[in-house]
Design an enzyme around this catalytic site. Sequence first.
Site, PDB file in Angstrom:
ATOM      1  N   LYS A 281     -11.909  13.013   7.458  1.00 38.19           N
ATOM      2  CA  LYS A 281     -10.904  12.792   6.411  1.00 38.19           C
ATOM      3  C   LYS A 281     -10.721  14.061   5.591  1.00 38.19           C
ATOM      4  O   LYS A 281     -11.645  14.865   5.483  1.00 38.19           O
ATOM      5  CB  LYS A 281     -11.384  11.682   5.459  1.00 38.19           C
ATOM      6  CG  LYS A 281     -11.279  10.283   6.012  1.00 38.19           C
ATOM      7  CD  LYS A 281     -11.686   9.260   4.969  1.00 38.19           C
ATOM      8  CE  LYS A 281     -11.574   7.845   5.500  1.00 38.19           C
ATOM      9  NZ  LYS A 281     -10.189   7.449   5.827  1.00 38.19           N
ATOM     10  N   ARG A 355     -12.366  -1.453  12.364  1.00 38.07           N
ATOM     11  CA  ARG A 355     -12.033  -2.425  13.405  1.00 38.07           C
ATOM     12  C   ARG A 355     -13.075  -2.415  14.529  1.00 38.07           C
ATOM     13  O   ARG A 355     -13.313  -3.435  15.167  1.00 38.07           O
ATOM     14  CB  ARG A 355     -10.623  -2.162  13.940  1.00 38.07           C
ATOM     15  CG  ARG A 355     -10.419  -0.768  14.474  1.00 38.07           C
ATOM     16  CD  ARG A 355      -8.960  -0.383  14.591  1.00 38.07           C
ATOM     17  NE  ARG A 355      -8.399   0.153  13.352  1.00 38.07           N
ATOM     18  CZ  ARG A 355      -7.136   0.535  13.198  1.00 38.07           C
ATOM     19  NH1 ARG A 355      -6.293   0.443  14.215  1.00 38.07           N
ATOM     20  NH2 ARG A 355      -6.717   0.998  12.052  1.00 38.07           N
TER      21      ARG A 355
HETATM   22  N1  BES Z   1     -11.613   2.847   5.186  1.00 41.73           N
HETATM   23  C1  BES Z   1     -10.408   3.371   5.718  1.00 41.73           C
HETATM   24  C2  BES Z   1      -9.175   2.719   5.098  1.00 41.73           C
HETATM   25  C3  BES Z   1      -8.820   3.140   3.696  1.00 41.73           C
HETATM   26  C4  BES Z   1      -8.322   4.404   3.449  1.00 41.73           C
HETATM   27  C5  BES Z   1      -8.936   2.253   2.668  1.00 41.73           C
HETATM   28  C6  BES Z   1      -7.965   4.761   2.164  1.00 41.73           C
HETATM   29  C7  BES Z   1      -8.562   2.601   1.387  1.00 41.73           C
HETATM   30  C8  BES Z   1      -8.078   3.866   1.136  1.00 41.73           C
HETATM   31  C9  BES Z   1     -10.331   3.140   7.225  1.00 41.73           C
HETATM   32  O1  BES Z   1     -11.528   3.224   7.891  1.00 41.73           O
HETATM   33  C10 BES Z   1      -9.459   4.212   7.776  1.00 41.73           C
HETATM   34  O2  BES Z   1      -9.839   5.338   7.710  1.00 41.73           O
HETATM   35  N2  BES Z   1      -8.298   3.837   8.312  1.00 41.73           N
HETATM   36  C11 BES Z   1      -7.376   4.779   8.834  1.00 41.73           C
HETATM   37  C12 BES Z   1      -6.813   4.214  10.108  1.00 41.73           C
HETATM   38  C13 BES Z   1      -6.004   5.219  10.892  1.00 41.73           C
HETATM   39  C14 BES Z   1      -6.902   6.286  11.458  1.00 41.73           C
HETATM   40  C15 BES Z   1      -5.290   4.489  12.004  1.00 41.73           C
HETATM   41  C16 BES Z   1      -6.268   4.992   7.794  1.00 41.73           C
HETATM   42  O3  BES Z   1      -5.880   4.028   7.134  1.00 41.73           O
HETATM   43  O4  BES Z   1      -5.857   6.128   7.620  1.00 41.73           O
HETATM   44 MN    MN Z   2     -11.985   5.233   8.466  1.00 40.85          MN
END
Ligand code: BES
Ligand code: MN
Length: 500
Positions: A281, A355
């Site tokens: 990230k 997921r």
């Molecule tokens: N934990 C995150 C989702 C999230 C991000 C919640 C920011 C709250 C604030 C999750 O694991 C994630 O990283 N999801 C990705 C999915 C993508 C790679 C398809 C996302 O939402 O960017």
């Molecule tokens: Mn994630």
Amino acid sequence: MEFTIKSGSPEKQRSACVVVGVFDNRKPSLSAELIDRASNGYISEIIRRGDMEGKLGATLLLHNVRGTLADRVLLVGLGKERDFRDHEFRSAIRSAVKLLNETGSYEAVLYLTEEKVKRREVAWRVEHAVVVAMEAVYRFEQLKSQPTEVRRPLRKLTLSVPQRSDLTTGEKAAAHGLAIAHGMDLARDLGNLPANVCTPTYLADRAKQLGAEFPEVQVKVLERTECEALKMGSFLSVTHGSDQSPRFIVLEYLQSQRKQAKPCVLVGKGITFDTGGISLKPGLDMDQMKFDMCGAASVLGTFRAIAEMKAQVNAVGLIPACENMPSGRATKPGDIVTSMSGQTVEVLNTDAEGRLILADALTYAERYEPEAVVDIATLTGAMVIALGHVASGLFSNNETLARALLTAGDDAYDRAWQLPLWEDYQEGLLSNFADFANIAGRAAGSITAACFLSRFTKKYNWAHLDIAGTAWKEGKEKGATGRPVPLLTTWLLAHENRVP
Ligand code: BES
Ligand code: MN
Ligand code: ZN
């Protein structure tokens, strides 16, 4: 904080503070009128002079009001009388409690619970007053070396009900509200703890602690080798980059009077920190990914609430817990893993890890032949874009279940909003190398995440709550909210001793 229920006139209360409402357009509530009469028109004089206009949330603290037995009278603005609904009721209580907590009264009698709220009975008003009051005084200061001192914190709140015949209902509602609030406090504490304290092992220990405090909650914790034996390849693929060992937490609370009642299963995402893994990230706000276990925290909080209430329900909680970290051993984009269901997944993005851990927990849930399975997860950033911080996203393969959860969320003022799970959205997950991939394109990211989960939930009624926007607040008030403990608890309670 302690709560008691009472019925009687406001001017006759021997208390540090009596709290009464004033509606917009300078209209005193019934209890404010009683104080007005006892004080020979002192309240109406204040209102006439323009010091309290009744705007929602406004407060005015009065001392030594003639004709009353209380040290103080707190006037609280309620807004327009005909707009006085759930939101307004809760805002008024919140303003009152915040003010009381910051002034000298360590005890008070609240008359706002006597006000009529559209479609809501006295039990609802009392329960919500307790939850909101507890929410308002919550602080997380266990990691500050010098906790900020509250001079005389509010210790005891008496809630007034219109009639003596409401006392029993009121007491039960207060106990319910307090149990929900304690559940939320637990969920908030766990969410707010940093990832160097709140590790998978720590979560498992707190679950065991809950089991020790409430013997009706049976707790079992599976370690890595046991997860390996169960072939949880999808869950374990997320843990590979981390030095913290994973835990799979199982909670069982089987207290329904109908012994054959099938359990409701709650599955909570327990990523104690989400760096994204190899699909790392960006740095901005990455600290917020300590909240990525808020789904897990809400399951623990809900179990705390139903155990404290001694709810007569059968419930099972499942929490896959681990960190998502990059390292030389971490899962790489393109890696293919085999889930506990036997289905293979191409991990195109290691940041779509929630997921992957839920998939195996959802397969594990099959062994309970559940009445319904609800998973709770901070699953997608796209959810925040779609619904903001107000409603959680709801997805389901069963309309009756979806309706029940929406209603519970409405009653608990912990609302969810349903999004579609149509077949048309599934195709984005196609993979050339495995059964399917763990991500689709950028469009409808929350829905395609739910589509991924749906491939593991074919054998039962299932719903998914994406709480990415509702589990915590950003900015000045940064911190976990304890949602959706109120929704989940209210939903489970609707199953009490239900004859099928
Ligand atoms: N934990 C995150 C989702 C999230 C991000 C919640 C920011 C709250 C604030 C999750 O694991 C994630 O990283 N999801 C990705 C999915 C993508 C790679 C398809 C996302 O939402 O960017
Ligand atoms: Mn994630
Ligand atoms: Zn995540």
